[in-house]
Design an enzyme around this catalytic site. Sequence first.
Site: not given
Length: 101
Positions: A10-11
């Site tokens: 996930v960023s």
Amino acid sequence: MNNIYGYIRVSTISQREDRQWAAMEEFGVPRENVFVDKQSGKDFDRPAYNELMARLSESDTLVVKSLDRLGRSYDEMIQQLDIITREKGAAIVVIDACVII
């Protein structure tokens, strides 16, 4: 040994990876073989990804939910796919694309 590994990214720290975990579980990836990074996919200098690549070997399988979870840069992604499949001799499964390379 033919190990199966999963990679989740996930960023940001605030984003949740629930859907990716569910996909790994449904595919049958052992939880202890899933590597998780919470950072941008702009490059491949990520702690969990580097640890995964150190463990990945011939006849192993790497599972990702979607190709964009592997990375954002098309050129770097192609290079990494080449390392995974040609240099390491591992397979990669992209769940959302239903593609096995």
